[in-house]
Every structure is written in C-alpha cells, then in structure tokens.
Design an enzyme around this catalytic site. Structure first.
Site, PDB file in Angstrom:
ATOM      1  N   SER A   1      -3.212  26.169  66.782  1.00 49.34           N
ATOM      2  CA  SER A   1      -2.017  25.335  66.833  1.00 49.34           C
ATOM      3  C   SER A   1      -2.415  23.948  67.347  1.00 49.34           C
ATOM      4  O   SER A   1      -3.390  23.370  66.851  1.00 49.34           O
ATOM      5  CB  SER A   1      -0.964  26.023  67.708  1.00 49.34           C
ATOM      6  OG  SER A   1       0.308  25.456  67.541  1.00 49.34           O
TER       7      SER A   1
ATOM      8  N   HIS B   1       3.868  32.207  63.308  1.00 48.86           N
ATOM      9  CA  HIS B   1       2.860  31.344  63.933  1.00 48.86           C
ATOM     10  C   HIS B   1       2.196  31.974  65.154  1.00 48.86           C
ATOM     11  O   HIS B   1       0.971  31.875  65.331  1.00 48.86           O
ATOM     12  CB  HIS B   1       3.531  30.024  64.324  1.00 48.86           C
ATOM     13  CG  HIS B   1       2.610  29.025  64.941  1.00 48.86           C
ATOM     14  ND1 HIS B   1       1.546  28.476  64.273  1.00 48.86           N
ATOM     15  CD2 HIS B   1       2.598  28.474  66.181  1.00 48.86           C
ATOM     16  CE1 HIS B   1       0.915  27.618  65.077  1.00 48.86           C
ATOM     17  NE2 HIS B   1       1.530  27.613  66.236  1.00 48.86           N
TER      18      HIS B   1
ATOM     19  N   ASP C   1       3.069  32.511  58.883  1.00 50.48           N
ATOM     20  CA  ASP C   1       3.380  31.295  59.646  1.00 50.48           C
ATOM     21  C   ASP C   1       4.281  30.393  58.810  1.00 50.48           C
ATOM     22  O   ASP C   1       3.919  30.007  57.705  1.00 50.48           O
ATOM     23  CB  ASP C   1       2.072  30.571  60.009  1.00 50.48           C
ATOM     24  CG  ASP C   1       2.264  29.533  61.116  1.00 50.48           C
ATOM     25  OD1 ASP C   1       3.343  28.914  61.185  1.00 50.48           O
ATOM     26  OD2 ASP C   1       1.320  29.341  61.895  1.00 50.48           O
TER      27      ASP C   1
END
Lengths: 388, 388
Positions: free
Chosen positions: B170, B368, B338
C-alpha cells in the site's frame, strides 16, 4: 422545476393547482408540480406521520379505463421532473420518457412522485409539522415501504387501480420493486434498473459515512438548523463520497488523472491548510456545492436511510418467496461498470424472480450513473418488452 | 509500541537510546523505537522543515560489509513495529518478517522507519516546532519523495549505503518504489505490494473525502487543536470511509449482511436522531474509534496527502522512462479482490518495469487489506525471488 422553492426545498407557496383529491383530467399543464394531501400515515417504525402531502407531476392523459398509467420513480436526489412538459425545463430521464420515447407520453399517462421525506414538495424534514415549525430533528424514519404506501393513496386519488408499469433506477428501482411486491394487483409491469433486491452491507456502509458527514457538520444542530446556518459542508462531503461511488475508477481516472486544477499546485503548500487541488478534487467540490444549492441536508439523511432500509424480503421469507408475491412482468437491467450496485446483484434478483428474467446490460464505462446517462441503450428492449 | 506516547503520538520523552548518529551495533533491543535527528530538510513544495527527527526500529544485526540491510516501509496508519522484538508486542507483518520468516531477522538487518509527517515518533504535525509549540496548522506538505530523502539520511547514519531490499505494501509499497527510482544504487531489490505507480484520480478522490471529514470537524481549528478537544469525530469518519475501501463488498456483505447490531433496531426511530444501527455501521464505528485512540488527525491528513502525491513519474518523463532509472530487481504483487489499488494498476507498473516482471497474486476475498492478512501467500515467492 417550474415551481419556486426555498433553498431547503419548501415550496414558497402552494400553487393554485393544489388538488384536494383527484386531478381533473388535463387541468394542469404536463410537467408541473402538483400536491396531494393524503392524510396521516402509520409508519413501519411504529410512528405516525400526520398531514402527509405528496408532490407529483404528470404527463399525457389518463385513458377512460385508466389502463395506460406509468409510474416513474426518481433516485436519491432526484425530483419529479422526469421529462419536460409545458415549460422549458429539461427532465432527468428524457431518453426514457417523453413524446416518442419508449415511455411515450403521447400514449401513456406518466406519473412521477417525490419520495416521502424528500425536499421537492412531498412531506419531509424541511416541511412544516402541524405546529408550523419544520419537522427537523423530529422527522421520523421513513422506509421504502412507507413511501410506497403513501404513493398508493396518490394512485387511488388519481383513479389508477393498476399501473401499466412502474419503473425506476437506483433508489427509483428499489421503489419500483417494492411497489410490485407490496401491491401485486396494482403493478402489471416492473422495471428495476441498477439496484438489487436489498441494500448490501457495503451500500449501508457508504450511506452511513454520508449521513455522518452531515450529522457531524457544526451547523447540523441535531437536524434543527432551519432559519440558521445550514450544514452545507457536511452535505457537500456526503455528495462527494456518493459521487465517487456513482462513477467508475476508470471514468474518474480517464477524465482527470492526476491533473492539477487550472493554475492550482497540489504540491505547493506552506501549511496544512494551503494546498492546491487536483482536478478531481475540484470536480467533486463542484458536485458537492451544486447539490447544496438544491437539496436539503435532512432530506438527504431521511432518503438515504430509506434506501438503507431497502430489503424486499423483510418479513416475507426468502428472496424467492418475497418476489413470488409479485405478479408483474419484470425488466431487470444493470450498468456493467457499476461498482455500487453491482450487476451481480441485479442478476441475483433476476434469478429469484419467477420465470426466466434476463439482465439487460448497459455497456458504459461511467459506472452507476450510466442508468441515467446511457438509458437510451435500453430503448429497444423496453419497447420490445414493455411498451410495444 | 514499546514507547509511551501521548494520545496525539508525541513521545512523552525521548528515551535514552536516542542516538546522535549511527547506532552502535546491538546497543538497543530489537523492535524498540529509536530516534535520529537528521537536520533540516528542503521539501518538494519549496518549504524547509527544520530539526527533523525520524523514528525507527531495527531487528537483527548489520553485517560487516552492511550487505544484509532490509527496509520495510509501513502503510498509511502503520507504525515501525513490523514484527516483535525484545518486548511481547506483536508486529503488523509477522508472517513476512521475523526469525525464520521470508525476511529472516536472524539473517537480515531489518529496519522500519516512521514516515515523515507521522505520529509514531518521526517529525509530524503533532511534534514541537522550533518554538516549542506543536507544528499543527503550520506543518508543511510533505511528499513521498521528501520522506524518501529523509530516510536516505537515516540509512547514511546507519552505515547502509545500499539496501539488500526495500519492501512495502500500500503506501509502504509506494515508498519502496520511490526509493528504488530515486536512489537506484541504494536499492538492490524492491517489492511493491498492493499499490500502483501513482495515486489515481479515484484514490485522490477518496483521500480528499477523508481529509475533508477531519477538516470539517468543529474541533479541527485549522489544525491547531492540541491542548484542546481533538477532531475525533472527523478522524473516525475518515477511517470509516477508508476502511470501506480496504475491504471488498463481498467481504462486508458476507460478514455483516443486513443484520442489526445486537438488540438495536435500524428501523425503529421516532426521530432523525434515534435510529438503531446495522451491524456494519457498528463495525465501522469500532474501526473509527479504534484509530482515534492511536492516531493524530493532522498526521492522517499529512500522510494521506503524501500518498496523494504518489507519482513515480513526476518530472521523470513517461512511466517507462521513470522506472528505467531503477536498477533493482522488482517483485510486484496485488490482492485479486482489491478495489482500491486494483491489480490492473500493479500490472501496469510491472509492464513498465525493465525485463519480465510478473504480478504475484494474493487470492483473498477480503480486498486491499489482504496485503496484511494474507501476506503469507507470498512467502514462497519472496523466498525464491529475493530472500533465498
């Protein structure tokens, strides 16, 4: 809208066309807001809402046996102005309804009703309670079944015992579905576009964020802000969140990418407060500010919570059992890129419906809003299935 | 976290392990927060941030030629505690790093640095400016390139001229990518997990909604709320919005559906204020309130805006040209479900990288957050590719 409304959606004054009961055929020009008092309404929550009024518009002429009436239900922040009438004001679904459109107003008597809790003329948080003050924080929770029950009274008053068709997209589709299941004998055809059989956990979650954005606005005052500063910042934030979900990631990225807004510089900021905006931020600011000028924050909460309540199966057994109550012919459609009301949810509904019901697919990269912008893609299927 | 911090993330007092420069090998227990002053930093925005400190933790031992150093970069609200050390506190990526894990702390010297602008010990809005007052509204915009530049100074101080590997998921993946492109000679391997080459319009849009939720909190006061009531409601709303995007629709619906929270009744409400909650609302309330207890609202804005700035190509030509600057071996991975950092964005990055770079896929319905919860799925590929 052809009627003057205050910024909070309360009509400045009711026009002389306000009926006491049924509208005399042809008494008001097409596409003009009219008002019908329907008395008090016992709500699903257990509360009673007194002195309810529904605002509506009509187009075309109801025929002698009242067999040509079509109800078009609006979406979350929609109004009753589906298509243009006597005035010049364009409608929001003109590709669907109007002279020569699939829902041909030269042939059908089209009705559109402002949802209970709304701010386009129907009783809602911004309208006066019996004590003369706006309902505000006192406005009770209204569900889609409550608004459907209210609308049935309006149909009675108009002399419509059974709709040729009821249709809508998004929240409007949920309203249409609720009509078909609650009043099977009154709905011959039902088009449910871009919405599933119930609001999912994700849809509830996004809705909660939006209602909190309003409730946490310092001007909200528990909902009693009329006459003072209004929770515009909160409502605009709610709209931003919603609008992201109405569009696909691809459409936002294709239109805006990482561009800066005009001469603004997103990376130049001497402080936490002072950054320039990306184009997509400016776009969402615009969407938020536009809504603030035409919508009441409490109505946004009320209707959003009505949509959260959407569950055609509630108290009716399984989904299959619930929809088996309906006797309408169904038309189900979805936008392929919709990431809020996924096509799979339309498919689940279609699969549960009696008989073989296909899911008509609007092919559009835009996302959920394709049910408005690309409705023309369904014209032939609608003509073929419903409005031959 | 093994260090006492105030609720706003400002360390109560710096521990005696604060180094003035390089840490003597083995001087502090593994997994203990340490602090390094790195001087003033000229920022991309044009502003200068004086007296910057970075907080970090390390595990294992740097070998004689400093060839076994691995940098693990945390995500948006992460801290430096990747895995447990001398204390009992579990880390957030233990399946990835620790004794016997793919990033084996018995073999590698692992470093994790709190991002510039954060609230886990590095200089951020809640830390004192030179005048002794918290930076607050005066804290400048910091980009990922700014934090990378700061971290390079920390690497210098630790005697690490080149990382064996830099990795993250991320925001952490974006930080890792920026490292590899900004300092090619200093990054031999780079793992970019669950993030693309730049923040897209949609990611910027969701980020804007989150920062506005905080800025519109009546307690925000332009960012100068320290010592007074804090914008907790706004931060919790930001977290709710974010958390929805961290999970897939299927995962939210599978866990919560339309269930009511315990004895609460979502349809029972006498007023706008009084409705019971759906389970998913209660869950998101919990997520929001949990973050409020451990994170500073201004840091949330600062780091979110740093993530908005993520664009490895900025000022470096096309994406292909930008990433061709890097000489690292790359490892790219994405979670199949995601819906915030789409696998397609990882694929776009992988396609632009020199050579044939596959996208390793974590198969998990969660969305995610699978980059945290399901990182174990990549263990074999990581061992095979990077940490053999």
């Amino acid at each position: 809208m052809t009627i003057a409304v205050t910024r909070t959606g309360v009509p400045e004054s009711k026009p002389s066309t306000v009926p006491d009961g049924a509208v005399p055929d042809g008494a008001v020009p097409d596409g003009t807001v009219q008002y019908l008092p329907i008395g008090s309404l016992a709500l699903e929550s257990g509360a009673t809402l007194p002195e309810v009024t529904l605002a509506y518009e009509t187009w075309g002429t109801l025929n002698a046996d009242a067999s040509n009436a079509v109800l078009i239900e609006h979406a979350l922040t929609g109004d009753t102005h589906v298509t243009r009438g006597a005035g010049e004001e364009p409608g929001w679904w003109e590709e669907l309804a109007g002279p020569g459109a699939p829902v041909d107003t030269d042939k059908y008597f089209v009705v559109s009703i402002n949802i209970l809790g709304g701010c386009y003329g129907s009783t809602g948080p911004s309208t006066p309670a019996p004590d003369g003050r706006p309902w505000g924080s006192r406005f009770p929770l209204v569900t889609l079944r409550d608004s459907t029950a209210a609308e049935a009274r309006l149909a009675d008053a108009l002399g419509i015992s059974s709709w040729y068709a009821v249709l809508g997209g998004s929240l409007g589709g949920a309203r249409a579905l609720e009509w078909a299941v609650t009043y099977p004998a009154r709905v011959q055809r039902c088009a449910v576009i871009s919405v599933g059989a119930s609001s999912t956990a994700e849809q509830i979650a996004f809705a909660q964020a939006q209602t909190l954005a309003i409730r946490q606005d310092p001007n909200f005052n528990g909902g009693d802000y009329y006459g003072g500063p209004e929770p515009h910042a909160g409502l605009a934030l709610a709209r931003r969140i919603a609008h992201i979900t109405y569009r696909s990631a691809a459409e936002l990225d294709g239109r805006f990418g990482r561009n800066a807004q005009a001469a603004e510089a997103p990376l130049e900021a001497g402080s936490l407060a002072g950054r320039g905006r990306y184009q997509v931020e400016s776009y969402l600011d615009h969407q938020g500010n536009k809504l603030v000028r035409r919508f009441d924050a409490n109505s946004y909460i009320a209707i959003t919570e009505a949509l959260m309540s959407h569950d055609v199966s509630r108290g009716r057994g399984s989904l299959e059992q619930a929809v088996s109550l309906a006797t309408a012919e169904f038309f189900v459609a979805a936008v392929d890129s919709d990431r809020l009301y996924f096509p799979a949810q339309s498919r689940e509904l279609a699969d549960a419906l009696p008989g073989e019901v296909p899911v008509h697919v609007i092919e559009a990269p835009i996302g959920h809003d394709g049910f408005l912008t690309e409705i023309g893609q369904l014209s032939e299927q609608l003509r073929g299935n419903f409005f031959a």
